[in-house]
Design a protein around this motif. Structure first.
Motif, short mmCIF file in Angstrom:
data_model
loop_
_atom_site.label_atom_id
_atom_site.label_comp_id
_atom_site.label_asym_id
_atom_site.label_seq_id
_atom_site.Cartn_x
_atom_site.Cartn_y
_atom_site.Cartn_z
N MET A 1 -64.37 7.84 22.84
CA MET A 1 -63.40 9.00 22.30
C MET A 1 -62.60 8.74 21.19
N TRP A 2 -62.84 9.66 20.33
CA TRP A 2 -61.94 9.34 18.87
C TRP A 2 -60.51 9.21 19.18
N ARG A 3 -59.96 7.99 18.07
CA ARG A 3 -58.55 7.69 18.24
C ARG A 3 -58.12 8.18 17.01
N PRO A 4 -56.77 8.55 16.66
CA PRO A 4 -56.05 8.57 15.59
C PRO A 4 -55.77 7.39 15.14
N PRO A 5 -55.58 7.33 13.55
CA PRO A 5 -55.13 5.81 12.80
C PRO A 5 -53.77 5.36 13.50
N ARG A 6 -53.73 4.13 13.56
CA ARG A 6 -52.35 3.59 14.16
C ARG A 6 -51.23 3.66 12.97
N ARG A 7 -51.69 3.45 11.73
CA ARG A 7 -50.80 3.20 10.44
C ARG A 7 -50.16 4.54 10.37
N LEU A 8 -48.67 4.40 10.25
CA LEU A 8 -47.70 5.50 10.11
C LEU A 8 -47.02 5.21 9.07
N PRO A 9 -46.33 6.02 8.23
CA PRO A 9 -45.48 5.73 7.20
C PRO A 9 -44.17 5.29 7.81
N ARG A 10 -43.57 4.14 6.90
CA ARG A 10 -42.07 3.65 7.41
C ARG A 10 -41.17 4.66 6.89
N GLY A 129 -64.31 15.75 3.01
CA GLY A 129 -65.31 14.83 3.10
C GLY A 129 -64.44 13.55 3.70
N ALA A 130 -63.14 13.45 3.39
CA ALA A 130 -62.35 12.37 3.86
C ALA A 130 -62.17 12.69 5.38
N LEU A 131 -61.84 14.03 5.80
CA LEU A 131 -61.92 14.43 7.30
C LEU A 131 -63.07 14.21 7.90
N ARG A 132 -64.24 14.60 7.40
CA ARG A 132 -65.55 14.41 8.13
C ARG A 132 -65.86 12.86 8.11
N ASP A 133 -65.71 12.07 7.36
CA ASP A 133 -65.82 10.76 7.46
C ASP A 133 -64.97 9.91 8.36
N GLY A 134 -63.51 10.64 8.55
CA GLY A 134 -62.84 10.08 9.51
C GLY A 134 -63.16 10.21 11.17
N GLY A 135 -63.89 11.15 11.17
CA GLY A 135 -64.62 11.55 12.47
C GLY A 135 -63.68 12.62 13.44
N VAL A 136 -62.87 13.39 12.65
CA VAL A 136 -61.83 14.24 12.97
C VAL A 136 -62.33 15.74 13.20
N LEU A 137 -63.60 15.95 12.63
CA LEU A 137 -64.24 17.42 12.58
C LEU A 137 -65.34 17.44 13.59
N TYR A 138 -65.58 18.33 14.18
CA TYR A 138 -66.60 18.89 15.02
C TYR A 138 -67.00 20.24 15.12
N TYR A 295 -49.69 20.89 11.14
CA TYR A 295 -51.16 20.98 10.70
C TYR A 295 -51.34 19.93 9.51
N TRP A 296 -50.28 20.30 8.40
CA TRP A 296 -50.52 19.63 7.20
C TRP A 296 -50.30 17.89 7.29
N PRO A 297 -49.28 17.44 7.95
CA PRO A 297 -49.14 16.10 8.40
C PRO A 297 -50.14 15.60 9.29
N ALA A 298 -50.61 16.27 10.08
CA ALA A 298 -51.84 15.82 10.96
C ALA A 298 -53.10 15.74 10.19
N LEU A 299 -53.41 16.59 9.28
CA LEU A 299 -54.73 16.52 8.58
C LEU A 299 -54.30 15.33 7.26
N LEU A 300 -53.09 15.22 6.73
CA LEU A 300 -53.06 14.07 5.75
C LEU A 300 -53.31 12.78 6.42
N LEU A 301 -52.71 12.63 7.71
CA LEU A 301 -52.87 11.20 8.57
C LEU A 301 -54.52 11.04 8.93
N ALA A 302 -55.14 11.96 9.10
CA ALA A 302 -56.48 12.15 9.69
C ALA A 302 -57.21 11.75 8.21
N ALA A 303 -56.83 12.01 6.96
CA ALA A 303 -57.63 11.62 5.59
C ALA A 303 -57.06 10.26 5.20
#
Length: 571
Positions: A1-10, A129-138, A295-303
């Motif tokens: 199962m794909w998991r989002p990145p753990r790193r978040l902005p401080r 391409g960053a979204l695709r490479d991050g595995g968040v697109l199907y 949508y925008w913050p989620a897309l940014l985090l994914a990229a």
């Protein structure tokens, strides 16, 4: 199962977010190029413009304001076909109208981006391409109710049953009333559902990320609801006017993904965006909150990027209590407003009356009454009376007399000391605290409250001037002359503060006022703004200075049928 990145902005501290030397990118939405601008578009731009100008006057650091036009999507494709022209020709014309309207309203944008530009399309392809490479697109089959005017699929919970013009039952968007159609197609999907926790963590750690608070709370509630994956492409056979999905010419990138990336393309993504990102404040209308706050913050985090620092949200303008619409014929043309009320009159009304948390109403009589009362009569009348040759024949910034207006720690101690009364000391205290108050309201995205405070102080200053009737004083009496000069000195000091603070909102009028008071360009900063230095026993650089030339009435009173030609003369 794909998991989002753990790193978040401080979370940014207030000092880091507002300190000197830091960069700041302010943005408006890029405006959809399927029709000409209206006052709702200009309101977004004027809010961002006032914030930009205020930040520059505070010498807070390098700042930019980006705006532009969103030129892809099914609406553009359909509008062009209906007009018998190509999408490219339609966008060229409408984009020019937006540039013209923004310039006409004095919006000091530094960047104007068009989504048809090569620099933007390159950024969008890299972001995909960053979204695709991050595995968040199907790729998956997607079906649902699609609203073309909003360029989005809507869940059943956001729909209502209505009848169309032919009396047939149909479904419409609850929020906008636009008709929706059942659509089924194979699209690329974004794993939005996986970003609930990261988004909740981001908002918990950054409670000022979305402002005002009611909109922050609304986004938190959305995150507690169902968060389905997001369709991020359309079949190319349905939508040709857009950016093709890299490596899949059968699909077109969803217009909202395309449009949101403008905030990155304008700062040089993917190479040089780090100099500005994520120090960005998006100014957006409440109707596009979900796109910007979910949508925008989620897309940014994914990229692999951080969400924007702040999303500043405002409500809408109605016209005499009704929503603006082409069918009602009540869409307000900004160029007509500028012609009728002047650039500064138009700016002042929208920023003084616009309350981000709630919808605001526009009609001609309301504009005329407000602008005449606060700009022409209260502010302009005060300047005219205090600089008139009959009362200030030397045309100078008069001297302040400490014996006439001695410093007291408590206004109640004023009795029996000098000529000033308790109300005068209250005025001095109010104006002395005004710059910090205005600064706080600008930082809190409450420009209307800043203007409310300035207007209240202007009324107090008029009361001070009227109370002491300087025109009745006898100049042949030395003591009376000292008091007359002191009244004028205090009045001009108040006007200097008001002119300085009003620069972000009414730049032409503020410049005219400050030039009349002989306040030079280097003396108009907010960072070094002082008030009534002589009251504190310090020298005043303006005292004894020759006033600037009299250029006539500060702001001409408006008539209900003021012609554009007559009104333009004052700007």
């Amino acid at each position: 199962m794909w998991r989002p990145p753990r790193r978040l902005p401080r979370p940014l501290s207030r000092a880091a977010a507002t300190g000197p030397g830091r960069r700041l990118l302010l943005s408006t939405p890029i405006f959809y190029a399927n029709g000409p601008p209206h006052i709702g578009h200009l309101y977004s731009a004027l809010l961002a413009d006032a914030l930009l100008r205020h930040g520059r006057l505070r010498a807070a650091g390098p700042a930019r304001l980006c705006t532009g036009t969103d030129e892809h999507g099914l609406k553009i494709q359909q509008a062009a076909a209906a007009a018998g022209t190509s999408p490219a020709e339609l966008c060229e014309r409408v984009s020019g109208l937006f540039r013209q309207a923004l310039t006409q309203a004095g919006v000091a944008y530094t960047d104007f981006v068009r989504t048809t530009e090569p620099r933007h399309q390159r950024a969008v392809r890299h972001f995909w391409g960053a979204l695709r490479d991050g595995g968040v697109l199907y790729k998956g089959s997607y079906e649902g109710w699609y609203c073309t005017p909003e360029e989005s699929f809507l869940p059943e919970s956001q729909l209502a049953e209505r009848t169309d013009a032919q009396g047939r039952p149909c479904k419409v968007s609850l929020e906008t009333g636009h008709e929706v159609h059942w659509t089924k197609e194979e699209n690329y999907m974004f794993r939005l559902s996986a970003f609930r926790d990261p988004l909740q963590n981001w908002l918990r750690d950054n409670p000022r990320a979305i402002f005002p608070d009611p909109f922050y709370q609304r986004v938190l509630r959305w995150l507690d609801e169902d968060l389905p994956d997001l369709s991020v492409s359309r079949e190319r056979s349905r939508l040709q006017w857009g950016i093709p999905v890299p490596s899949d010419p059968t699909q077109t990138i969803y217009v909202w993904v395309d449009a949101l990336v403008n905030y990155l393309s304008v700062v040089g993504y993917p190479e040089s965006h780090g100099a500005w990102w994520p120090a960005v404040h998006h100014v957006v209308g409440k109707d596009i909150l979900k796109f910007h706050a979910l949508y925008w913050p989620a897309l940014l985090l994914a990229a692999g990027l951080e969400p924007p620092e702040r999303i500043l949200v405002h409500s809408h303008w109605t016209v005499r209590g009704q929503k603006m619409s082409k069918s009602l014929g009540n869409v307000v043309d900004p160029s007509v407003c500028v012609g009728r009320y002047g650039v500064d009159g138009f700016r002042y009304f929208l920023l003084r009356q616009g309350v981000p948390e709630r919808d605001c109403d526009y009609y001609d009589e309301k504009v005329v009454k407000l602008v005449n009362s606060e700009l022409a009569d209260a502010l302009g009348g005060l300047l005219n009376r205090s600089t008139a040759p009959s009362i200030n024949p030397s045309n100078t910034y008069p001297c302040f007399s400490e014996p006439c207006f001695p410093k007291v720690l408590d206004s109640r101690e004023a009795k029996g000391t000098g000529r000033a009364c308790a109300e005068d000391y209250e005025l001095v205290a109010a104006v002395a605290s005004l710059p910090a108050q205005v600064d706080s309201y600008f930082e809190g995205f409450q420009i209307y409250k800043a203007l409310e405070c300035i207007a209240q102080c202007v009324r107090q200053t008029n009361g001070f001037f009227q109370r002491h009737r300087p025109w009745k004083l006898d100049r042949r009496d030395a003591a009376e002359q000292l008091w007359l000069d002191t009244i004028l000195h205090v009045t001009l000091e108040c006007l200097r503060v008001y002119g300085t603070l009003l620069q972000p909102v009414v730049p032409h009028t503020a410049d005219k006022l400050l030039s009349r008071l002989a306040v030079g360009p280097a003396e108009r900063s907010l960072s070094g703004l002082t008030f009534l230095a002589r009251y504190d026993g310090k020298p005043c650089p303006y005292e004894g200075r020759q006033l600037g030339p009299d250029t006539g009435i500060l702001f001409h009173r408006l008539g209900k049928l003021e012609t554009s030609q007559k009104k333009r003369k004052q700007d």
